[in-house]
Write an enzyme that holds these catalytic residues in place. Structure first.
Site, PDB file in Angstrom:
ATOM      1  N   SER A 169      -0.756   0.632   0.033  1.00  0.00           N
ATOM      2  CA  SER A 169      -1.922   0.333   0.861  1.00  0.00           C
ATOM      3  C   SER A 169      -3.282   0.455   0.217  1.00  0.00           C
ATOM      4  O   SER A 169      -4.277   0.142   0.861  1.00  0.00           O
ATOM      5  CB  SER A 169      -1.898   1.198   2.118  1.00  0.00           C
ATOM      6  OG  SER A 169      -0.824   0.785   2.949  1.00  0.00           O
TER       7      SER A 169
ATOM      8  N   LYS B 287     -12.030   4.947   4.473  1.00  0.00           N
ATOM      9  CA  LYS B 287     -10.996   4.442   5.396  1.00  0.00           C
ATOM     10  C   LYS B 287     -10.982   5.294   6.665  1.00  0.00           C
ATOM     11  O   LYS B 287     -11.014   6.538   6.590  1.00  0.00           O
ATOM     12  CB  LYS B 287      -9.638   4.505   4.702  1.00  0.00           C
ATOM     13  CG  LYS B 287      -8.466   3.909   5.496  1.00  0.00           C
ATOM     14  CD  LYS B 287      -7.198   3.924   4.645  1.00  0.00           C
ATOM     15  CE  LYS B 287      -6.055   3.178   5.341  1.00  0.00           C
ATOM     16  NZ  LYS B 287      -4.842   3.147   4.507  1.00  0.00           N
TER      17      LYS B 287
ATOM     18  N   SER C 245      -2.737  -1.359   3.945  1.00  0.00           N
ATOM     19  CA  SER C 245      -3.467  -1.084   5.154  1.00  0.00           C
ATOM     20  C   SER C 245      -4.957  -0.791   4.932  1.00  0.00           C
ATOM     21  O   SER C 245      -5.730  -0.825   5.888  1.00  0.00           O
ATOM     22  CB  SER C 245      -2.847   0.084   5.907  1.00  0.00           C
ATOM     23  OG  SER C 245      -2.860   1.225   5.103  1.00  0.00           O
TER      24      SER C 245
END
Lengths: 482, 491, 97
Positions: free
Chosen positions: B179, B80, B155
């Site tokens: 997330s 990420k 996310s």
């Protein structure tokens, strides 16, 4: 007699002399090239996290204990949020409603009286970076732009907040001097205001005596020495008095002290009062100060200045002023005790330290740790005076010359032939020479003019280059004149 | 005959160790697949082929020299884009960091390097981890490999999509309010939110410091366990890091669930707004677990109703402070020709941050401001205590709790974009674990009637990961293989 | 709890953000909605409930007072938009008249 009572509170920030910074292991040494003592943590790089310096916390605890504070069993770090370019994260990690040390006091002596100033709290926080303002004058108001160095960012700071118990500029000075002496004794900071390792902001208001409520408080910043604090307070008290006398109100604001003019002026800023939005620092866990940890730290408390002054004054039969001078710093205590170890009597040691040594250090701009005359050598000089081998005047001269040249005082005495002339015959000879050369004055003395005697003594001292014992000269002259 | 990119991490690691393939070949296969398909998926913001190949070559060299490496050596991973890699563009999905190159590595990145895991790219995310769909990314949303017109969740949508699409068998995300778990659920992969403090946050751009945790994505429970093992552990650079030793999460997975007391969260199963297809799949999973010998019960957790509100005060408050450092002074976007530093700050932040980030900064600043702290932030921290207490009471009766991960399957891109409150409701089942700092896992439990994946969530107390992996593994084995996303077939 | 445009503008100043009037109004609306939802929280009776600021039971985590490696100057400055004399350059700090 002023119709107003002065109410002063002082906030002192102390830079701790730890090896590494408060929340990272970057070094804290002064004077490095800009931005060479930083790491992701103290730069506030995205993703960085703080980890507290245990030594710094113990220093804070020590300070709290020395100020008779209660050490809070449960204490938190908080974030103090505001934007400023020298603050890498745009928040400062500090303490808010759960500081480590609370409810202490500091006793100061003013005019022979002891007054107790309450200490509200002492807490931990981190220092900011340093800005260079580039413009016409180097001052922030005229700057076109600024350059920031983060070497200082993250250095541990302790903030000590006094209760508004201080009642005069002198008391404020004494408070700061005593606080400074305590911090030096603890060895936690070099507390040099001129260098910024000790900073002071003052809050001052006036009120009618007996009035329980406080008047409007003005904060004064940019105080770079203990003397400046007193000067600024004096000016500000006068300013506020005049305002109140004229029926005006005092505006609550922050004012800036100008060293050159000795005045305070308003820091006109469009920013409304700061809303710091304190909340507990989520990246740090609470501090739980259990009794055993507190006791461990308490055991490290040295003899504090007040107790030391009293002890030394009593032990060595010194006056309080002498005791204060000699105990002004751990280094001066060391020097004093070294002098005693070398056999110097306490009174003489104190007098020489407060006199010639202080003068030499002042001239050279040095501290006692840097003294170029070692205690051993001063002790020997003191002994020489004691044994009437050198007059006091010559000894003083020899001391100053020794300080300047790096030689020992006795070496100077030897070199310049400053030994006391105590050979009676030599003095008699010189006295006779002087009397012979000053017949008119001799007549006048014999006619009853006492004050001519002084002139004759002066002439003899001149002829002996000050190296004759004054008592012997006196006796010999009287004898020869009678 | 499976493609390399279809295999699990454990299988690939095994093959590399036995020299049946090289780490380099594996990385190249994945990079090639990314090259052909990522334009449609937009899982990655920055590819790091040189870094990945260097790591792979190093693994191959060590194996050739006879060294015994860890089980994930040579297995590619999507990271990420909120974790720092020294010198590699790290954007947090934001314009304000469009060209930011951190001067240091996150601890997790160091650990991955030590484990020989090649990082193939920085994965897309909602800006600064704020969002549930990646639609808040300044670089465009990612697309769900199950239906490219739909969101992958957020996310950590890019990492979930990458693993789901076969771009890497492993992914790393962060979970602050769900997330990792929610995108795992929407993309049909496994996602774990570890206990708070288990994985270091050093080098992870902070959103909400007391809630953020780094965690693994994978397609199998075993792979997720192996990855968690590789990244977990005490870090002296993180003062909130758990000091205990990390147990072997991939050991004892086959222990089964006989006698395991599972509490179904009744408020969640039949809650309002829960898609019926989701409820069906979760009920089927409950039956499967019951069939394996688990003791199923029910529990109601009333304080969880308030958890969402508490979260939407605590997280924005912390984020408003964490994001203050993005001011144009030391890094990131700087507005030019400002007349003073305040103007420079304001313009840089206004130009650089997206709407959702600004909304949360405003909300957080307000919740902390003078006069409102006690009513909002202070109160929310009290609700947090209630949530923790409810969990503690629940764990007196049960070993793990169970529910859906997300109330719905993947929604269409744009469907919820204009209604922030509706978007926030995506996190209603995941947020409580973040508030409590506890552990949770989401794993696929089949497709809903709309043909989209449903995630089953298992929750446990802090440091219960071993138990969760064991239960998840048992269910996974009983469930059998899940279908692959359409993207696998069309490629 | 309806927020006024002025309140939102004040918060924006604290947060170093600027908005058009339409945006301020939109924010006032959205924030009010979220806060109304959050007001459920304020309605809860929690007098005897202590706040949790840290979910972890950790206390007293410290590091020793030891020096470690620093970033070299170029690396520390490598992210800077503007550099001068080894320092980060910023526009004037005191607000321009």
């Amino acid at each position: 007699m002023s119709p107003y009572e002065t109410v002063i509170g002082l906030e002192v920030h102390v830079e701790l002399a730890t090896r590494s910074k408060m929340f990272c292991d970057s070094p804290t040494t002064f004077g490095a090239e800009p931005n060479t003592q930083t790491c992701p943590v103290c730069l506030g790089e995205p993703g960085s996290l703080p980890v507290p310096n245990k030594q710094a916390i113990e220093h804070l605890m020590l300070i709290g204990l020395a100020l008779d504070c209660r050490i809070a069993p449960h204490s938190l770090f908080h974030r103090k949020n505001y934007f400023y370019p020298d603050m890498p994260k745009n928040y400062q990690i500090s303490q808010y409603d759960l500081p480590l040390c609370v409810d202490g006091h500091l006793d100061v002596d003013v005019d022979g009286e002891s007054r107790r100033v309450g200490i509200t709290r002492a807490h931990m926080e981190e220092d900011t970076g340093k800005s260079l303002h580039v413009g016409a004058t180097g001052r922030i108001a005229e700057a076109k732009y600024s350059l920031i160095d983060y070497n200082r960012a993250g250095i541990p700071l302790v903030e000590v907040v006094s209760e508004p118990d201080i009642r005069s500029p002198i008391e404020a000075q004494r408070y700061l001097a005593e606080l400074r002496a305590i911090l030096l004794t603890l060895g936690v900071s070099d507390v040099r205001m001129e260098e910024g390792s000790m900073r002071c902001d003052a809050n001052v208001s006036l009120r009618a005596p007996g009035d329980g409520a406080f008047g409007t408080k003005v904060e004064i910043k940019n105080l770079n020495s203990i003397r400046s604090v007193a000067r600024a307070l004096t000016y500000e008290i006068d300013r506020q008095e005049k305002a109140l006398d004229a029926g005006d109100t005092v505006v609550q604001e922050t004012r800036h002290f100008d060293e050159n003019t000795g005045k305070t002026h308003s820091l006109r800023s469009k920013e409304e009062a700061f809303d710091y939005r304190y909340f507990p620092e989520p990246d740090l866990v609470p501090i739980e100060a259990g009794q055993s940890w507190i006791d461990e730290v308490r055991a490290q408390l040295p003899e504090l200045p007040r107790a030391r002054r009293a002890r030394i004054a009593a032990e060595h039969d010194l006056t309080p002023e002498q005791a204060t001078f000699v105990t002004a710093s751990p280094a001066s205590v060391e020097y004093f005790e070294a002098l005693l170890a070398e056999g110097a009597p306490a009174r003489d040691a104190a007098v020489w330290m407060a006199g010639e040594l202080a003068r030499a250090l002042n001239t050279a701009g040095e501290n006692i740790e840097q003294s170029r005359v070692a205690p051993k050598d001063l002790a020997q000089l003191i002994q020489a005076v004691e044994e009437v081998r050198v007059t006091l005047n010559s000894a003083k001269k020899a001391f100053q010359d020794a300080y300047a040249s790096g030689k020992t005082p006795l070496e100077i005495v030897e070199e310049k032939g400053l030994q006391q002339v105590s050979d009676d015959n030599a003095i008699i000879a010189i006295v006779d020479q002087v009397l012979a050369a000053n017949q008119a004055e001799v007549e006048r003395f014999r006619a009853g003019e006492e004050k001519v005697f002084k002139f004759l003594v002066g002439q003899v001292m001149k002829a002996t280059k000050g190296q004759a014992s004054p008592q012997v000269v006196d006796q010999t002259l009287r004898a020869r004149l009678s | 005959m499976s493609e390399l990119w279809e295999l699990s991490a454990a299988e690939i690691g095994f093959m590399i160790a036995r020299k049946e393939t090289s780490a380099r070949a594996v990385v190249d296969a994945h990079l090639s697949r990314i090259e052909s398909l990522d334009e449609a998926v937009n899982a990655f913001l920055t590819l790091t082929p040189d870094l990945a190949r260097a790591t792979a070559d190093d693994v191959d060299a060590k194996i050739a020299a006879g060294e015994k490496l860890g089980p994930l050596a040579g297995v590619p991973l999507a990271l990420k884009d909120i974790l720092c890699i020294d010198g590699v563009r790290t954007t947090a999905g934001s314009k304000i960091l469009e060209n930011y190159r951190p001067p240091y590595d996150a601890t997790v990145v160091q650990k991955l390097r030590e484990a020989g895991v090649p990082i193939v790219g920085k994965a897309n995310l909602d800006e600064f981890a704020m969002g549930s769909s990646t639609e808040n990314s300044a670089y465009g949303p990612s697309h769900n490999p199950w239906d490219l017109a739909r969101v992958p969740g957020g996310s950590s949508g890019g990492s979930a999509a990458a693993v789901s699409a076969g771009f890497a068998p492993l992914g790393i995300g962060t979970d602050t309010g769900g997330s990792i778990r929610q995108p795992a659920s929407l993309c049909g992969v496994v996602g774990v939110k570890p206990t708070y403090g288990l994985v270091s946050r050093y080098g992870v751009l902070a959103f909400a410091s007391s809630l953020d945790q780094v965690g693994p994505f994978a397609r199998t429970v075993k792979d997720a366990a192996l990855l968690l093992e590789a990244i977990a552990g005490h870090d002296r650079m993180d003062a909130t890091s758990i000091p205990d030793d990390v147990p072997g999460y991939a050991e004892g997975l086959e222990s089964g669930v006989k006698g395991l007391r599972i509490g179904v969260v009744s408020d969640w199963i039949a809650g309002e707004g829960v898609q019926s297809g989701v409820t069906e799949r979760v009920r089927t999973a409950i039956e499967a677990l019951s069939g394996l010998g688990a003791e199923i019960g029910e529990i109601s957790l009333p304080s969880f109703r308030y958890a969402l509100s508490a979260y939407y005060l605590i997280a924005p408050a912390e984020c408003s402070s964490n994001l203050a450092r993005y001011d144009g002074v030391r890094w990131g976007l700087r507005a030019r020709d400002a007349k003073d530093v305040v103007e420079m700050n304001v313009r840089s932040r206004t130009e650089g941050f997206g709407d959702e980030v600004k909304r949360r900064i405003m909300l957080g600043t307000y919740a902390l401001s003078a006069g409102y702290y006690d009513a909002y932030y202070g109160k929310a921290q009290q609700v947090r205590t209630l949530v923790i207490r409810d969990f503690e009471k629940a764990y007196e009766r049960f070993d793990v709790l169970l529910g859906p991960t997300s109330p719905t399957t993947a929604f269409k891109i744009g469907e919820k974009a204009d209604d922030p409150l509706a978007m926030y409701l995506n996190d209603v089942f995941t947020i409580p674990s973040n508030l409590a700092g506890a552990a949770a896992i989401s794993l696929p439990c089949g497709l809903a009637d709309d043909g989209l994946p449903v995630g089953l969530q298992l929750l446990g107390p802090p440091q219960s990961e071993r138990l969760l992996f064991r239960a998840a593994y048992a269910y996974e084995q009983a469930r059998g293989p899940v279908p692959a996303p359409p993207l696998w077939v069309t490629s | 709890m309806a927020l006024t445009r002025e309140q939102v503008a004040h918060v924006a100043r604290l947060a170093r953000l600027s908005f058009t009037d339409e945006e301020l109004d939109r924010f006032a609306h959205q924030l009010s909605d979220i806060l109304a939802y959050a007001d459920q929280v304020t309605a809860l009776a929690t007098e005897d409930v202590p706040p949790t600021s840290h979910a972890l039971p950790l206390k007293n985590v410290f590091r020793p007072d030891e020096i470690g490696p620093c970033l070299p100057q170029e690396k520390a400055l490598s992210t800077a938009p503007e550099i001068e004399q080894g320092r980060f350059r910023v526009p004037r700090i005191m607000e321009a008249p």
